[in-house]
Design an enzyme around this catalytic site. Structure first.
Site: not given
Length: 295
Positions: A86, A124
């Site tokens: 990510h 996140y």
């Protein structure tokens, strides 16, 4: 790897990401051309074995002329043990690219999105990192809406809700205080007006006065012709006559009541039961059969 050409646009603006064309970057019929314009980029590299540090350095090198404020890269593992990355990127100003391969790392292509909620997106990325890499300092975006202005609008709306006494007055006050919102959100204000000032519950009023519906134009006729009709069997039990005689008497009554034969002077039947029933047509016959009384 040399960077691909991008164009930069100044000023605030929400990012926009669209479907990435397939077939080597060529746009096919039915697909939209790729375009990205944002300050905050969220990238996901599935099944990518590159370390966060190596990936971060490559992305930073690619954005070295784009005034990059912050980069965060994290690595996580799927349940099957495959790694994925990510990446969150914050730029000082909006930048735009139309190349779907701009953030490719070697042969690994990411899913590219504009992070519309930067703080939540960064959180996140940080949820369960196996390892991570960070560059620069994350700057929390400024909120355009003035808290004072928002509080003032809320206060005005509360006053309208507290002081309005009807739907029309409520909508009139909303129109005066919030003319633009009234013009574009009228249906929503009408809904809230109906919720604040509902119609009083209506008292049920029966359309017909009689409880047995005998005054109904259709049901009343059916009652007279069907429910209040005496069968030969019932008449024979009450009058003590044969079923055949009862059938004859009922036929005579039918002719009498439906054709007005009595007024024309026809001779009446001499049956005792017939003479009694002659005076008990309609609902009275039903009561007679039910109670067994002629009084």
């Amino acid at each position: 790897m040399s960077s691909l050409p991008v164009s930069e646009s100044e000023g605030e603006g929400s990012g926009t990401s669209v479907q990435v064309p397939s077939r080597g970057g060529q746009v096919t019929p039915g697909e939209k051309a790729f375009s990205l314009r944002t300050k905050h980029v969220f990238l996901t590299y599935p099944r990518c074995p590159i370390s966060p540090e190596e990936a971060g350095q490559k992305i930073a090198d690619r954005l070295k002329n784009k005034k990059c404020n912050y980069i965060y890269i994290s690595r996580e593992f799927h349940a099957d043990g495959e790694p994925h990355l990510h990446a969150f990127v914050q730029l000082e100003a909006n930048f735009r690219t139309t190349s779907p391969k701009y953030f490719d790392l070697d042969e690994f292509h990411p899913n590219i999105q504009a992070a519309r909620q930067p703080a939540s997106t960064l959180k996140y990325c940080m949820k369960h990192p196996e390892s991570s890499w960070e560059f620069g300092k994350f700057l929390k975006p400024k909120v355009n809406r003035s808290p004072t202005q928002s509080a003032s609008r809320d206060k005005t709306m509360k006053q309208i809700m507290a002081n309005a006494t009807s739907r029309d007055e409520y909508l009139s006050m909303v129109r005066k205080s919030f003319p633009f919102e009234w013009a574009v959100r009228l249906q929503q204000f009408q809904y809230s007006a109906n919720a604040l000032f509902p119609d009083p519950p209506q008292t049920y009023s029966a359309p017909y006065a009689s409880r047995d519906m005998s005054d109904h134009p259709v049901i009343g006729e059916w009652l007279q012709q069907e429910l209040y009709t005496v069968s030969p069997q019932a008449l024979s039990l009450h009058a003590g006559i044969s079923e055949e005689q009862a059938r004859i008497d009922l036929q005579w009554m039918s002719d009498l009541t439906r054709s007005g034969a009595l007024e024309s002077g026809d001779e009446a039947c001499t049956s005792v039961g017939q003479q009694e029933l002659e005076r008990l047509l309609g609902p009275e016959v039903l009561e007679l059969i039910t109670t067994g009384s002629t009084q």
